[in-house]
Design a protein around this motif. Structure first.
Motif, PDB file in Angstrom:
ATOM      1  N   UNK A 161       0.836  -1.209   0.000  1.00 50.86           N
ATOM      2  CA  UNK A 161       0.000   0.000   0.000  1.00 50.86           C
ATOM      3  C   UNK A 161       0.861   1.246   0.000  1.00 50.86           C
ATOM      4  N   UNK A 162       1.929   1.231   0.806  1.00 50.45           N
ATOM      5  CA  UNK A 162       2.820   2.395   0.863  1.00 50.45           C
ATOM      6  C   UNK A 162       3.488   2.636  -0.488  1.00 50.45           C
ATOM      7  N   UNK A 163       3.827   1.568  -1.194  1.00 48.08           N
ATOM      8  CA  UNK A 163       4.433   1.708  -2.515  1.00 48.08           C
ATOM      9  C   UNK A 163       3.451   2.349  -3.490  1.00 48.08           C
ATOM     10  N   UNK A 164       2.189   1.954  -3.404  1.00 51.94           N
ATOM     11  CA  UNK A 164       1.169   2.568  -4.254  1.00 51.94           C
ATOM     12  C   UNK A 164       0.982   4.035  -3.902  1.00 51.94           C
ATOM     13  N   UNK A 165       1.032   4.359  -2.613  1.00 48.36           N
ATOM     14  CA  UNK A 165       0.932   5.764  -2.205  1.00 48.36           C
ATOM     15  C   UNK A 165       2.127   6.555  -2.728  1.00 48.36           C
ATOM     16  N   UNK A 166       3.285   5.898  -2.743  1.00 45.94           N
ATOM     17  CA  UNK A 166       4.489   6.545  -3.245  1.00 45.94           C
ATOM     18  C   UNK A 166       4.409   6.870  -4.715  1.00 45.94           C
ATOM     19  N   UNK A 167       3.528   6.179  -5.424  1.00 44.78           N
ATOM     20  CA  UNK A 167       3.347   6.461  -6.848  1.00 44.78           C
ATOM     21  C   UNK A 167       2.659   7.804  -7.048  1.00 44.78           C
ATOM     22  N   UNK A 168       2.068   8.324  -5.991  1.00 43.65           N
ATOM     23  CA  UNK A 168       1.306   9.556  -6.089  1.00 43.65           C
ATOM     24  C   UNK A 168       2.083  10.753  -5.558  1.00 43.65           C
ATOM     25  N   UNK A 169       3.322  10.911  -5.993  1.00 45.03           N
ATOM     26  CA  UNK A 169       4.109  12.070  -5.596  1.00 45.03           C
ATOM     27  C   UNK A 169       3.358  13.319  -6.027  1.00 45.03           C
ATOM     28  N   UNK A 170       2.962  14.156  -5.076  1.00 43.46           N
ATOM     29  CA  UNK A 170       2.081  15.274  -5.418  1.00 43.46           C
ATOM     30  C   UNK A 170       2.753  16.431  -6.148  1.00 43.46           C
ATOM     31  N   UNK A 171       4.079  16.510  -6.120  1.00 43.11           N
ATOM     32  CA  UNK A 171       4.755  17.676  -6.678  1.00 43.11           C
ATOM     33  C   UNK A 171       5.433  17.368  -8.013  1.00 43.11           C
ATOM     34  N   UNK A 172       5.541  18.400  -8.830  1.00 40.11           N
ATOM     35  CA  UNK A 172       6.330  18.280 -10.051  1.00 40.11           C
ATOM     36  C   UNK A 172       7.809  18.339  -9.667  1.00 40.11           C
ATOM     37  N   UNK A 173       8.678  17.993 -10.581  1.00 36.87           N
ATOM     38  CA  UNK A 173      10.110  18.024 -10.277  1.00 36.87           C
ATOM     39  C   UNK A 173      10.578  19.444  -9.971  1.00 36.87           C
ATOM     40  N   UNK A 174       9.994  20.431 -10.617  1.00 35.65           N
ATOM     41  CA  UNK A 174      10.378  21.825 -10.360  1.00 35.65           C
ATOM     42  C   UNK A 174       9.930  22.263  -8.956  1.00 35.65           C
ATOM     43  N   UNK A 175       8.704  21.905  -8.581  1.00 36.06           N
ATOM     44  CA  UNK A 175       8.223  22.239  -7.227  1.00 36.06           C
ATOM     45  C   UNK A 175       9.076  21.549  -6.172  1.00 36.06           C
ATOM     46  N   UNK A 176       9.459  20.317  -6.425  1.00 35.84           N
ATOM     47  CA  UNK A 176      10.316  19.585  -5.498  1.00 35.84           C
ATOM     48  C   UNK A 176      11.687  20.241  -5.397  1.00 35.84           C
TER      49      UNK A 176
END
Length: 198
Positions: free
Chosen positions: A128-143
């Motif tokens: 489940x945590x791996x699936x949540x990790x697929x949902x990185x909320x930020x773009x690379x620029x925001x990060x």
């Protein structure tokens, strides 16, 4: 014999992992600190490399690539469900095995044998945590903007470093804060670091 290399930046935990793996008589175990540099494959040949997920720093950075280049594709990464960013980095980096740090000791030994046989091993508690990790909320620029802010860089320095205007940096920062549900940039940085994204 399966040759195993343990990579962990903390001496005590690295030694404990070595002793645990050596309890299985079919494993020949060596270890090193990630700060020591990974030796050439012919100097320290391995079949499986067990790595602490925290040693794989930053998204798509050289640590994971260096470990794969030196140790081969058979990586087993130790991680926790509370840090989906670390899990995602490990998975995207080509790890064959993901083992929960809170799992029973035998699970790591099973993962090593599974990966040595050329098969994938995914601890069920990490799915489940791996699936949540697929949902990185930020773009690379925001990060990038938040990562520089986490290092203490003021807006003007971030703008100069990324070759953007201060207004654009403020917009990226505001968007990033909103996307992670933070109160301010300090809270946004804390949220990203706790999740293992920064």
């Amino acid at each position: 014999m399966i040759r195993v290399l343990v990579v962990h930046d903390e001496e005590l935990l690295r030694s404990a992992l070595v002793q645990l793996l050596r309890s299985d008589g079919t494993l020949e175990v060596s270890s090193l600190s990630p700060r020591a540099g990974i030796p050439e494959p012919d100097v320290l040949p391995t079949d499986v490399c067990v790595v602490d997920g925290e040693c794989l720093h930053g998204p798509r950075e050289a640590e994971g690539a260096s470990l794969r280049a030196r140790c081969g594709e058979r990586l087993v990464v130790l991680a926790t469900p509370s840090r989906p960013g670390v899990l995602r980095r490990a998975f995207d980096g080509g790890a064959f095995g993901l083992v929960d740090k809170n799992a029973p000791a035998q699970r790591l030994i099973t993962a090593v044998h599974t990966v040595a046989a050329g098969e994938r091993f995914l601890d069920t508690t990490l799915t489940v945590a791996l699936l949540e990790g697929a949902e990185m909320p930020l773009t690379s620029r925001e990060l990038s903007v938040l990562s520089l802010a986490a290092q203490g860089a003021p807006m003007a320095e971030i703008a100069a470093c990324l070759h953007l205007s201060r207004g654009t940096i403020r917009n990226y920062m505001a968007t990033a804060i909103r996307k992670v549900g933070a109160r301010n940039r300090v809270d946004a940085i804390r949220i990203l670091q706790n999740a293992g994204w920064a």
